[in-house]
Enzyme design. Sequence first.
Site, PDB file in Angstrom:
ATOM      1  N   HIS A   1       0.849  -1.190   0.000  1.00  0.00           N
ATOM      2  CA  HIS A   1       0.000   0.000   0.000  1.00  0.00           C
ATOM      3  C   HIS A   1       0.887   1.244   0.000  1.00  0.00           C
ATOM      4  CE1 HIS A   1      -3.605   2.279   0.366  1.00  0.00           C
ATOM      5  NE2 HIS A   1      -3.319   2.766   1.561  1.00  0.00           N
TER       6      HIS A   1
ATOM      7  N   HIS B   1      -3.578   8.921   0.727  1.00  0.00           N
ATOM      8  CA  HIS B   1      -3.525   7.621   0.060  1.00  0.00           C
ATOM      9  C   HIS B   1      -4.889   7.284  -0.514  1.00  0.00           C
ATOM     10  CE1 HIS B   1      -5.131   5.290   3.755  1.00  0.00           C
ATOM     11  NE2 HIS B   1      -5.098   6.555   4.102  1.00  0.00           N
TER      12      HIS B   1
ATOM     13  N   CYS C   1      -3.918   2.460  -5.574  1.00  0.00           N
ATOM     14  CA  CYS C   1      -3.098   3.377  -4.767  1.00  0.00           C
ATOM     15  C   CYS C   1      -1.723   3.618  -5.394  1.00  0.00           C
ATOM     16  CB  CYS C   1      -2.944   2.832  -3.348  1.00  0.00           C
ATOM     17  SG  CYS C   1      -2.102   1.229  -3.248  1.00  0.00           S
TER      18      CYS C   1
END
Length: 223
Positions: free
Chosen positions: A53, A65, A154
């Site tokens: 991530h 994010h 992301c």
Amino acid sequence: MLDTLTFLLAHIKLSSLLPPPAAEPSRRRDREECPHRFRRGDLLEVRRTLFTHFGIYLGDDRVAHLIPDILPVLTADSRQIQEMVTNTRLLLGVLSKRASVRADSVEDFAYGAGILLNAMDRAARRSPLSGEEVARRAERLLGPVSYSLLWNNCEHFVTYCRYGSAQSLQTDQFCEWLKSLIRDQRNVALTALLGLLSMVWFGISCSTALPTLLIPFTLWMAS
């Protein structure tokens, strides 16, 4: 008297096993000071079980994010939306292809995992933009966005902000794996066999005969 001495000795032994009183405040200070080692525009990444991530550090202990989230579709209550995204919200966001670019604390972003700093710079095809430009790009994108596991995740968000071009190494690796799977002609025979077994088990009908013919044929032409 003997009972009193036994109690005191046991207390002394237990006390020797306990951490010193200053240990917990020290760890708290370390957590509070941790965000200050990041600079505005830095690219942060944390390893999850199946994926990595990514986020952009904005300063003041905030990380932008992109994360799948169904809640903005269901409510306009900003307080509820700003709460930490649960696994249920995340999964429903993936299925509905809805996400948010949100700013969370470093601690919430990391979720207990270690943070890698600007590690993607070594593999990126372009040089990073200035930190201020990176952060401004991220801030402009804050809010609800559409989501795609392969085409807008992301990693696409952070690479657009930091390098000026959206790309995803994780997506590229998955596509390469998928192509190698399709090119392997053994899968043609396997899918044909599974199709024949389904016809034997469920009987011959359009719902069984069509996939039995179509899937192996597609794999054969693509291989």
